[in-house]
Design a protein around this motif. Structure first.
Motif, short mmCIF file in Angstrom:
data_model
loop_
_atom_site.label_atom_id
_atom_site.label_comp_id
_atom_site.label_asym_id
_atom_site.label_seq_id
_atom_site.Cartn_x
_atom_site.Cartn_y
_atom_site.Cartn_z
N GLU A 10 0.71 -1.20 0.06
CA GLU A 10 0.02 -0.03 0.01
C GLU A 10 0.98 1.31 0.06
OE1 GLU A 10 -3.10 2.28 2.91
OE2 GLU A 10 -2.99 -0.01 3.00
N LEU A 11 2.02 1.23 0.66
CA LEU A 11 2.56 2.46 1.03
C LEU A 11 4.02 2.87 0.25
CD1 LEU A 11 2.42 2.43 4.73
CD2 LEU A 11 1.03 3.78 3.18
N LEU A 12 4.76 1.67 -0.19
CA LEU A 12 5.87 1.65 -0.94
C LEU A 12 5.96 1.60 -2.19
CD1 LEU A 12 8.10 -0.70 1.64
CD2 LEU A 12 8.02 1.63 1.49
N PRO A 13 6.94 2.57 -2.68
CA PRO A 13 7.07 2.06 -4.45
C PRO A 13 7.11 0.64 -4.83
CG PRO A 13 8.58 3.90 -3.39
CD PRO A 13 8.07 3.29 -2.44
N PRO A 14 6.79 0.38 -5.99
CA PRO A 14 6.66 -0.91 -6.51
C PRO A 14 7.98 -1.75 -6.19
CG PRO A 14 5.48 0.31 -8.10
CD PRO A 14 6.27 1.36 -7.17
N ALA A 15 9.02 -1.17 -6.56
CA ALA A 15 10.39 -2.00 -6.57
C ALA A 15 10.55 -2.16 -4.80
CB ALA A 15 11.37 -1.10 -6.91
N ALA A 16 10.38 -1.06 -3.88
CA ALA A 16 10.69 -1.76 -2.49
C ALA A 16 9.64 -2.45 -2.12
CB ALA A 16 10.57 -0.16 -1.75
N ALA A 17 8.23 -2.42 -2.57
CA ALA A 17 7.17 -3.12 -1.96
C ALA A 17 7.65 -4.65 -2.20
CB ALA A 17 5.95 -2.75 -2.45
N GLU A 18 8.21 -4.98 -3.39
CA GLU A 18 8.53 -6.20 -3.97
C GLU A 18 9.53 -6.91 -2.96
OE1 GLU A 18 9.89 -8.53 -8.01
OE2 GLU A 18 9.64 -6.59 -7.99
N LEU A 19 10.56 -6.10 -2.69
CA LEU A 19 11.65 -6.43 -1.88
C LEU A 19 10.92 -6.99 -0.49
CD1 LEU A 19 14.24 -3.90 -2.05
CD2 LEU A 19 14.36 -6.43 -2.96
N VAL A 20 10.00 -6.38 0.21
CA VAL A 20 9.32 -6.68 1.24
C VAL A 20 8.45 -7.98 0.98
CG1 VAL A 20 7.63 -6.04 3.27
CG2 VAL A 20 9.40 -4.33 2.35
N THR A 21 7.53 -8.03 0.03
CA THR A 21 6.56 -9.13 -0.23
C THR A 21 7.48 -10.13 -0.52
OG1 THR A 21 6.31 -8.50 -2.26
CG2 THR A 21 4.95 -7.68 -0.61
N ARG A 22 8.56 -10.26 -1.19
CA ARG A 22 9.58 -11.67 -1.50
C ARG A 22 10.43 -12.06 -0.36
NH1 ARG A 22 10.36 -12.59 -7.49
NH2 ARG A 22 8.64 -11.92 -8.57
N SER A 23 10.68 -11.17 0.49
CA SER A 23 11.76 -11.65 1.62
C SER A 23 10.94 -12.65 2.46
CB SER A 23 12.04 -10.31 2.59
OG SER A 23 12.66 -9.35 1.65
N ALA A 24 11.59 -13.71 2.71
CA ALA A 24 11.38 -14.76 3.63
C ALA A 24 11.08 -14.32 5.17
CB ALA A 24 12.08 -16.15 3.62
N GLN A 25 12.01 -13.49 5.47
CA GLN A 25 11.84 -12.83 6.97
C GLN A 25 12.18 -11.37 6.86
OE1 GLN A 25 14.52 -15.11 9.69
NE2 GLN A 25 13.38 -16.91 9.20
N PRO A 26 11.19 -10.53 6.56
CA PRO A 26 11.50 -8.99 6.33
C PRO A 26 11.73 -8.53 7.69
CG PRO A 26 9.15 -9.83 6.16
CD PRO A 26 9.90 -10.89 6.24
N TYR A 27 12.53 -7.53 7.75
CA TYR A 27 13.10 -6.81 8.87
C TYR A 27 13.07 -5.30 8.72
CZ TYR A 27 17.75 -6.25 6.57
OH TYR A 27 18.68 -6.01 5.77
N ILE A 28 13.18 -4.62 9.78
CA ILE A 28 13.15 -3.26 9.62
C ILE A 28 14.63 -2.76 10.16
CG2 ILE A 28 12.32 -0.97 10.60
CD1 ILE A 28 9.68 -2.30 10.81
N GLN A 29 15.19 -1.75 9.55
CA GLN A 29 16.45 -1.44 9.83
C GLN A 29 16.25 0.10 10.07
OE1 GLN A 29 19.92 -2.39 7.82
NE2 GLN A 29 21.23 -1.06 8.93
N ILE A 30 16.34 0.79 11.14
CA ILE A 30 16.51 2.31 11.11
C ILE A 30 17.70 3.03 10.66
CG2 ILE A 30 16.08 4.25 12.87
CD1 ILE A 30 14.15 2.22 14.55
N VAL A 31 17.66 3.82 9.87
CA VAL A 31 18.62 4.52 9.25
C VAL A 31 18.54 6.10 9.76
CG1 VAL A 31 19.95 5.26 7.46
CG2 VAL A 31 18.67 2.91 7.44
N LEU A 32 19.64 6.40 10.35
CA LEU A 32 19.47 8.07 10.77
C LEU A 32 20.71 8.86 10.30
CD1 LEU A 32 19.25 7.17 14.50
CD2 LEU A 32 17.27 7.74 13.35
N ASP A 33 20.40 10.26 10.16
CA ASP A 33 21.57 11.13 9.63
C ASP A 33 22.02 11.67 11.06
OD1 ASP A 33 21.01 10.52 6.79
OD2 ASP A 33 19.52 12.00 6.79
N ILE A 34 23.19 11.88 11.05
CA ILE A 34 23.68 12.68 12.28
C ILE A 34 24.72 13.82 11.86
CG2 ILE A 34 25.23 12.56 14.24
CD1 ILE A 34 24.32 9.38 14.31
#
Length: 138
Positions: free
Chosen positions: A15-39
């Motif tokens: 629903e929320l991500l561009p198609p290429a990013a959504a495909e990465l999430v839906t095809r990942s056997a074990q999706p995860y979230i990694q927080i990325v910060l700028d400092i």
């Protein structure tokens, strides 16, 4: 990760991500979230001490510029110390350009991240989106 969270992550991705990013999430056997910060810091020079590289500016990886930033800071610092024997004065002269470069890098990677992950407006031909420490106007 509990299956209900994985299912929710996958439906949210579609629903929320561009198609290429959504495909990465839906095809990942074990999706995860990694927080990325700028400092960023407001100062890189403190008397006889200098912050360089990621100690001063840690930018998200979109420009692949972390190592280049550390090296460029060190080379500029060596030049400043060669030109001015007084360390605090050398650091004071060195700091403004390094702060400008670090802030410019953070702006670029934020734009790169937004365009690649949220607005789906990434165009590989756009010079503003090229990898590296320096942007097209530097």
């Amino acid at each position: 990760m509990q299956q209900r969270y994985v299912d929710r992550m996958r439906s949210d991705a579609l629903e929320l991500l561009p198609p290429a990013a959504a495909e990465l999430v839906t095809r990942s056997a074990q999706p995860y979230i990694q927080i990325v910060l700028d400092i960023a810091v407001r100062k890189m020079a403190f008397g006889r001490v200098a912050l360089i590289g990621d100690a001063a500016f840690a930018a998200r990886p979109h420009a692949a510029a972390g190592t280049a930033k550390a090296a460029a800071d060190a080379w500029a610092l060596a030049d400043a110390l060669s030109a001015e024997p007084d360390i605090p004065r050398a650091l004071a002269a060195w700091e403004p350009a390094r702060l400008a470069l670090g802030n410019n890098l953070l702006s670029r990677v934020a734009e790169m991240g937004a365009r690649s992950q949220f607005t789906n407006t990434w165009d590989p031909a756009d010079p503003a989106l090229h990898f590296g420490l320096y942007g097209p106007d530097q």
